[in-house]
Design an enzyme around this catalytic site. Structure first.
Site, PDB file in Angstrom:
ATOM      1  N   CYS A 286      -2.486   5.061   7.226  1.00 49.11           N
ATOM      2  CA  CYS A 286      -2.392   4.770   8.652  1.00 49.11           C
ATOM      3  C   CYS A 286      -1.211   5.092   9.528  1.00 49.11           C
ATOM      4  O   CYS A 286      -1.361   5.387  10.635  1.00 49.11           O
ATOM      5  CB  CYS A 286      -2.442   2.866   8.180  1.00 49.11           C
ATOM      6  SG  CYS A 286      -4.052   2.431   7.505  1.00 49.11           S
TER       7      CYS A 286
ATOM      8  N   GLY B 167     -13.973  -2.916   0.093  1.00 48.45           N
ATOM      9  CA  GLY B 167     -14.679  -1.647  -0.407  1.00 48.45           C
ATOM     10  C   GLY B 167     -13.984  -0.527  -1.118  1.00 48.45           C
ATOM     11  O   GLY B 167     -14.420   0.015  -1.641  1.00 48.45           O
ATOM     12  N   HIS B 168     -14.043   0.947  -0.103  1.00 48.25           N
ATOM     13  CA  HIS B 168     -13.199   1.846  -0.379  1.00 48.25           C
ATOM     14  C   HIS B 168     -11.914   1.877  -0.902  1.00 48.25           C
ATOM     15  O   HIS B 168     -11.770   3.193  -1.152  1.00 48.25           O
ATOM     16  CB  HIS B 168     -13.938   2.689   1.441  1.00 48.25           C
ATOM     17  CG  HIS B 168     -12.264   2.319   1.494  1.00 48.25           C
ATOM     18  ND1 HIS B 168     -11.323   3.119   1.793  1.00 48.25           N
ATOM     19  CD2 HIS B 168     -11.858   1.344   2.898  1.00 48.25           C
ATOM     20  CE1 HIS B 168     -10.414   2.958   2.694  1.00 48.25           C
ATOM     21  NE2 HIS B 168     -10.690   1.696   3.114  1.00 48.25           N
TER      22      HIS B 168
ATOM     23  N   GLN C   1      -5.395  -3.538  -2.058  1.00 48.47           N
ATOM     24  CA  GLN C   1      -4.490  -2.500  -2.719  1.00 48.47           C
ATOM     25  C   GLN C   1      -3.672  -3.003  -4.799  1.00 48.47           C
ATOM     26  O   GLN C   1      -4.014  -2.808  -5.217  1.00 48.47           O
ATOM     27  CB  GLN C   1      -2.958  -2.055  -2.144  1.00 48.47           C
ATOM     28  CG  GLN C   1      -3.059  -1.056  -1.348  1.00 48.47           C
ATOM     29  CD  GLN C   1      -3.776  -0.093  -1.836  1.00 48.47           C
ATOM     30  OE1 GLN C   1      -3.814   0.497  -2.639  1.00 48.47           O
ATOM     31  NE2 GLN C   1      -4.351   0.736   0.133  1.00 48.47           N
TER      32      GLN C   1
ATOM     33  N   THR D 193     -26.137  -8.538  11.801  1.00 42.88           N
ATOM     34  CA  THR D 193     -27.335  -8.493  11.485  1.00 42.88           C
ATOM     35  C   THR D 193     -26.746  -8.219   9.817  1.00 42.88           C
ATOM     36  O   THR D 193     -25.562  -7.441   9.464  1.00 42.88           O
ATOM     37  CB  THR D 193     -28.271  -7.309  10.900  1.00 42.88           C
ATOM     38  OG1 THR D 193     -28.787  -7.669  12.145  1.00 42.88           O
ATOM     39  CG2 THR D 193     -29.222  -7.182  10.039  1.00 42.88           C
TER      40      THR D 193
ATOM     41  N   ASN E 197       0.606  -0.985   0.203  1.00 42.24           N
ATOM     42  CA  ASN E 197      -0.013  -0.194  -0.121  1.00 42.24           C
ATOM     43  C   ASN E 197       0.801   0.546  -0.007  1.00 42.24           C
ATOM     44  O   ASN E 197       0.459   2.626  -0.400  1.00 42.24           O
ATOM     45  CB  ASN E 197      -0.798   0.113   1.193  1.00 42.24           C
ATOM     46  CG  ASN E 197      -0.226  -0.194   2.190  1.00 42.24           C
ATOM     47  OD1 ASN E 197       0.361  -1.429   2.669  1.00 42.24           O
ATOM     48  ND2 ASN E 197      -0.278   0.438   2.768  1.00 42.24           N
TER      49      ASN E 197
END
Length: 382
Positions: free
Chosen positions: A324, A200-201, A178, A237, A149
Site C-alpha cells: 500500500c 481472502g486474497h 495478516q 447482490t 503487515n
C-alpha cells in the site's frame, strides 16, 4: 520466479480456483431470488457462512461477506462509530495500523470525533498501560491490528480486550488480515475481540473477497443501502462464488496452520541468523517475538527500490514495507513509528512467506541477497 511477497497478496490455491469456477458454472442464480435456482445458491451461501462462523467460533448471522479487508475495516470504523454516537465520540487505535483504519478514523475528526493513537516500542508493540490510560467513558471504538503487515509485530489482543471491556463500553475491533490462518484468532476466548476483519486474497483466496464477523449482535449501521442483503447491513447482490471460495481458502488455511507456522518459523529464524552475518549493514525490524511469516529488515544507506530491483533481476520477488505504501516516496508510517536511525529508513525490505514457498526458495534468496550485497555494498561483513 521466487515469490516472497505473500503479505501483499497470495497466489490462489488451485482448489479455491476450482471451487470458484464450479460455483459460477452451476450456482449462478441470484441468492435473493425465490425460484429453485436462487434457493440453491442461497443454501450454498449459507453453508459458506456457517463454515466461516465455525472457524471463528461465532454464529452464522454474525458473519458478513465483503469485497476485502479495506471495506471490512471501513465498515467496522464507520458502522460502529456512527451507530453509537450516544456513547461518545472518542476512538483509540495505534500508530502502525493499516491505512484503511488510519485514514478512516482521521476522516471522523471532521465530524467531531477525537482520536488517540497508541505508540509502539522498538518491536512495534503497544503498551497495555498506555491503552488503559487512554480509555475514557466516551470511548466508542478501539481498533488494534493483530499482526502488523509491514514488520509482523503481534499485538496482545486478548490482554487488550480484557482492559477494554473492564474499563469502557467501547467495541473492540481487530484487523486480522495478516493473522487469520497463521495465528489462532476468533471469538472462542471470552475476553477476545468483538469484531474481526479478514481478507481472502491474503490466505490464497481471491481478490475482491473479505469478511467482517462479530462476537454477538452489535449496534452497527450499514455503509451500503439498497436491497437489504447480508442481514440488512451490506446491500448488493452477494457474490456467492467469491463467498464459497473464501470459505474454502479459510478452511485450508486453518487446517494447514500448524504445519505452515512451523515451516515459516524455521525460515524466519534461519534468515535472522543469516542477516546478522552482514553486521552493521543490516537493521532488523522483525524479530523472534513477531509473526513467523513476515521478516522485515533494512540495509544501511540504500533505498529499498534499489534492493528490490537488484533481487528481481535474480528472480526474487520481495517488497518494501507494504504494497500500500511501496509506490509512495515518503517513509512508511510504521517505520517512522519505530524511530529507527535515519540511515536505515529508506532501505526497508519485507519478506513474507506463503503456503506455496519451499526450502529451496529460502536458499535461493540467501544466495541472491549475498550477491546483491557484494555488488552494492562490497564484501559481506565478517
Amino acid at each position: 520466479m521466487i515469490y516472497l511477497d505473500n503479505s501483499a497478496t497470495t497466489k490462489p490455491h488451485k482448489e479455491v480456483l476450482n471451487t470458484f469456477l464450479q460455483v459460477n458454472e452451476s450456482y449462478y442464480a441470484n441468492p435473493s431470488s425465490i425460484h429453485e435456482a436462487g434457493v440453491e445458491a442461497n443454501a450454498l451461501l449459507d453453508r459458506a457462512r456457517g463454515q466461516i462462523a465455525d472457524l471463528l467460533h461465532t454464529e452464522n448471522q454474525y458473519v458478513l461477506f465483503t469485497a476485502g479487508g479495506t471495506e471490512s475495516n471501513n465498515f467496522a470504523v464507520f458502522g460502529i462509530t456512527k451507530a453509537n454516537t450516544h456513547k461518545g465520540k472518542h476512538i483509540i487505535t495505534t500508530e502502525v495500523e493499516h491505512p484503511s483504519i488510519i485514514e478512516a478514523v482521521k476522516s471522523l475528526r471532521n465530524d467531531g470525533y477525537e482520536v488517540d493513537f497508541l505508540k509502539v516500542d522498538e518491536n512495534g508493540v503497544i503498551s497495555l498501560e498506555e491503552l488503559q490510560t487512554k480509555l475514557r467513558k466516551d470511548t466508542v471504538l478501539v481498533s488494534i491490528m493483530h499482526v502488523n503487515n509491514e514488520i509482523g509485530a503481534i499485538q496482545p489482543i486478548n490482554e487488550a480486550a480484557k482492559i477494554i471491556h473492564e474499563n469502557s463500553r467501547a467495541a473492540f475491533h481487530v484487523d486480522a488480515v495478516q493473522s487469520f490462518g497463521k495465528l489462532p484468532i476468533g471469538f472462542k476466548d471470552e475476553e477476545g475481540p468483538d469484531i474481526i476483519t479478514i481478507s481472502g486474497h491474503k490466505i490464497h483466496g481471491l481478490k475482491g473477497s473479505g469478511i467482517i464477523a462479530f462476537r454477538k449482535k452489535m449496534n452497527i449501521i450499514p455503509l451500503l443501502l439498497g436491497g437489504g442483503q447480508e442481514q440488512g447491513l451490506r446491500s448488493g447482490t452477494v457474490a456467492v462464488p467469491l463467498a464459497v471460495a473464501t470459505a474454502k481458502a479459510a478452511r485450508i488455511a486453518c487446517e494447514n496452520m500448524g504445519k505452515s507456522t512451523r515451516k515459516y518459523r524455521k525460515w524466519h529464524n534461519d534468515l535472522l541468523e543469516f542477516l546478522t552475518e552482514f553486521g552493521e549493514n543490516i537493521h532488523l525490524l522483525s524479530g523472534k517475538p513477531g509473526a513467523a511469516h513476515i521478516l522485515s529488515f533494512s540495509v544501511k544507506d540504500l533505498k529499498g527500490e534499489i534492493l528490490i530491483n537488484a533481487l528481481q533481476k535474480r528472480g526474487i520477488i520481495v517488497s518494501t514495507s507494504s504494497a500500500c505504501s511501496s509506490k509512495q516516496k515518503k517513509t512508511s508510517h510504521v517505520v517512522e513509528a519505530l524511530n529507527i536511525h535515519s540511515n536505515f529508513k529508506k532501505g526497508v525490505i519485507r519478506l513474507s512467506f506463503g503456503e506455496l514457498n519451499t526450502d529451496e526458495d529460502i536458499l535461493e534468496f540467501k544466495k541472491a541477497f549475498t550477491d546483491v550485497m557484494k555488488e552494492l555494498k562490497g564484501d559481506k561483513s565478517q
